[in-house]
Design an enzyme around this catalytic site. Structure first.
Site, PDB file in Angstrom:
ATOM      1  N   VAL A  68       0.808  -1.224   0.000  1.00  0.00           N
ATOM      2  CA  VAL A  68       0.000   0.000   0.000  1.00  0.00           C
ATOM      3  C   VAL A  68       0.842   1.275   0.000  1.00  0.00           C
ATOM      4  O   VAL A  68       0.288   2.378   0.080  1.00  0.00           O
ATOM      5  CB  VAL A  68      -0.987   0.026   1.183  1.00  0.00           C
ATOM      6  CG1 VAL A  68      -2.092  -0.984   0.967  1.00  0.00           C
ATOM      7  CG2 VAL A  68      -0.277  -0.207   2.512  1.00  0.00           C
ATOM      8  N   ASN A  94      -6.471   0.796   7.113  1.00  0.00           N
ATOM      9  CA  ASN A  94      -6.080   0.118   8.344  1.00  0.00           C
ATOM     10  C   ASN A  94      -4.619  -0.312   8.395  1.00  0.00           C
ATOM     11  O   ASN A  94      -4.062  -0.481   9.490  1.00  0.00           O
ATOM     12  CB  ASN A  94      -6.980  -1.107   8.554  1.00  0.00           C
ATOM     13  CG  ASN A  94      -6.494  -1.980   9.679  1.00  0.00           C
ATOM     14  OD1 ASN A  94      -6.632  -1.640  10.852  1.00  0.00           O
ATOM     15  ND2 ASN A  94      -5.893  -3.111   9.343  1.00  0.00           N
ATOM     16  N   SER A 146      -4.504   6.447  16.328  1.00  0.00           N
ATOM     17  CA  SER A 146      -4.164   5.765  17.574  1.00  0.00           C
ATOM     18  C   SER A 146      -4.181   6.794  18.684  1.00  0.00           C
ATOM     19  O   SER A 146      -4.039   8.002  18.434  1.00  0.00           O
ATOM     20  CB  SER A 146      -2.766   5.145  17.472  1.00  0.00           C
ATOM     21  OG  SER A 146      -2.258   4.776  18.739  1.00  0.00           O
ATOM     22  N   TYR A 159       6.010   5.768  15.228  1.00  0.00           N
ATOM     23  CA  TYR A 159       4.602   5.377  15.255  1.00  0.00           C
ATOM     24  C   TYR A 159       3.732   6.543  15.717  1.00  0.00           C
ATOM     25  O   TYR A 159       2.748   6.899  15.061  1.00  0.00           O
ATOM     26  CB  TYR A 159       4.428   4.174  16.193  1.00  0.00           C
ATOM     27  CG  TYR A 159       3.003   3.686  16.311  1.00  0.00           C
ATOM     28  CD1 TYR A 159       2.479   2.792  15.379  1.00  0.00           C
ATOM     29  CD2 TYR A 159       2.185   4.106  17.357  1.00  0.00           C
ATOM     30  CE1 TYR A 159       1.177   2.336  15.485  1.00  0.00           C
ATOM     31  CE2 TYR A 159       0.876   3.651  17.471  1.00  0.00           C
ATOM     32  CZ  TYR A 159       0.381   2.763  16.533  1.00  0.00           C
ATOM     33  OH  TYR A 159      -0.918   2.324  16.645  1.00  0.00           O
ATOM     34  N   ALA A 161       4.421   9.725  15.745  1.00  0.00           N
ATOM     35  CA  ALA A 161       4.475  10.809  14.767  1.00  0.00           C
ATOM     36  C   ALA A 161       3.586  10.511  13.567  1.00  0.00           C
ATOM     37  O   ALA A 161       2.863  11.389  13.064  1.00  0.00           O
ATOM     38  CB  ALA A 161       5.916  11.044  14.318  1.00  0.00           C
ATOM     39  N   SER A 162       3.620   9.263  13.110  1.00  0.00           N
ATOM     40  CA  SER A 162       2.798   8.893  11.950  1.00  0.00           C
ATOM     41  C   SER A 162       1.312   8.987  12.280  1.00  0.00           C
ATOM     42  O   SER A 162       0.513   9.462  11.469  1.00  0.00           O
ATOM     43  CB  SER A 162       3.144   7.474  11.483  1.00  0.00           C
ATOM     44  OG  SER A 162       2.760   6.492  12.425  1.00  0.00           O
ATOM     45  N   LYS A 163       0.931   8.567  13.481  1.00  0.00           N
ATOM     46  CA  LYS A 163      -0.484   8.601  13.850  1.00  0.00           C
ATOM     47  C   LYS A 163      -0.958  10.031  14.120  1.00  0.00           C
ATOM     48  O   LYS A 163      -2.124  10.356  13.863  1.00  0.00           O
ATOM     49  CB  LYS A 163      -0.735   7.708  15.064  1.00  0.00           C
ATOM     50  CG  LYS A 163      -0.474   6.221  14.791  1.00  0.00           C
ATOM     51  CD  LYS A 163      -1.320   5.683  13.646  1.00  0.00           C
ATOM     52  CE  LYS A 163      -1.165   4.193  13.474  1.00  0.00           C
ATOM     53  NZ  LYS A 163      -2.031   3.647  12.394  1.00  0.00           N
ATOM     54  N   ILE A 192      -4.469  -2.861  21.767  1.00  0.00           N
ATOM     55  CA  ILE A 192      -5.310  -3.931  21.233  1.00  0.00           C
ATOM     56  C   ILE A 192      -4.474  -5.199  21.091  1.00  0.00           C
ATOM     57  O   ILE A 192      -3.370  -5.173  20.545  1.00  0.00           O
ATOM     58  CB  ILE A 192      -5.885  -3.553  19.850  1.00  0.00           C
ATOM     59  CG1 ILE A 192      -6.621  -2.199  19.924  1.00  0.00           C
ATOM     60  CG2 ILE A 192      -6.791  -4.659  19.338  1.00  0.00           C
ATOM     61  CD1 ILE A 192      -7.828  -2.188  20.833  1.00  0.00           C
TER      62      ILE A 192
END
Length: 256
Positions: A68, A94, A146, A159, A161-163, A192
């Protein structure tokens, strides 16, 4: 009244749907009536999700084993879907990865890979799909963010920073695309249990930390997120855009 949650006649793409949260989303959307397009780089595992959907609903799903972050493959997939179905109603971005480590140990390669999958792919998928959605003045795009997008979870700098970027991307997309009747929202999970963290001292230590900081005193399950996804994909949320639903067992409501 519950008809507003129905997805009968809708075509939905779910990325990262070979396992875990993406698999739960795909199955939930299918049970609500949607026809599913399953996308994941783990091509072989997609057949498990397709089989679960077939068993639960009797309907077949299309599968694409693509990366993706590859815009060429994304554009080819979207073109093929439009040729076959004439529309795309729902996109669930997702696909995501993480590789926890202290900030000083994060490499440039770590940064590029995590941000590439978690943020860049959501832009690439949304751009390709939204161009088709605006032609029909209809579409639902659900981005996976998140609690790490607005909380400083330790040892997850790329993670987080990306979210955080996903949350801002969601708001900006909503501002730009609302004129075309597109609804763009995000889901922010807490911790989760996707089954990837096997039994180990590391798992037990992490569980204790989660329990201590989560009012509901447990890890979330992928199934705990399905209701939010179906809601955002349906007409029940038609007056919502540019916002996020937090599903974290109360973690963000208390001090860490």
């Amino acid at each position: 009244m519950l008809d507003i949650f129905s997805l009968e006649g809708k075509l939905a793409i779910v990325t990262g749907s070979a396992r875990g949260i993406g698999q739960a989303y795909a199955l939930g959307l299918a049970k609500a009536g949607a026809t599913l397009v399953l996308v994941d780089i783990l091509e072989d595992n997609l057949q498990e999700t397709a089989s679960l959907i077939k068993e639960a609903t009797g309907r077949d799903s299309k599968t694409y084993g693509i990366d993706v972050t590859d815009s060429t493959k994304i554009n080819a997939m979207v073109s093929e879907l439009i040729a076959e179905f004439g529309k795309i109603d729902i996109l669930v971005n997702n696909a995501g990865i993480n590789a926890p480590k202290p900030f000083l140990e994060v490499t440039e390669e770590d940064w590029k890979k995590i941000v590439g999958v978690n943020l860049n792919s959501q832009f690439l998928m949304s751009s390709a799909v939204a161009k088709e959605m605006v032609k029909r003045n209809y579409g639902k795009i659900i981005n996976m963010a998140s609690v790490g997008g607005f909380m400083a979870l330790s040892e997850t700098a790329p993670y987080n920073a990306s979210k955080g970027g996903v949350l801002q991307l969601t708001k900006t997309m909503a501002a730009d695309l609302s004129q075309y009747n597109l609804n763009i929202n995000a889901i922010c999970p807490g911790f989760i249990d996707t089954g990837l963290l096997k039994s180990s001292p590391e798992r037990e230590a992490r569980l204790q930390k989660v329990y201590a900081n989560t009012p509901l005193n447990r890890l979330g399950e992928p199934s705990d997120l399905v209701g939010a996804c179906v809601f955002l994909a349906s007409d029940a949320s038609k007056y919502m855009t540019g916002t996020q639903i937090v599903v974290d067992g109360g973690m963000s409501a208390v001090a860490m």
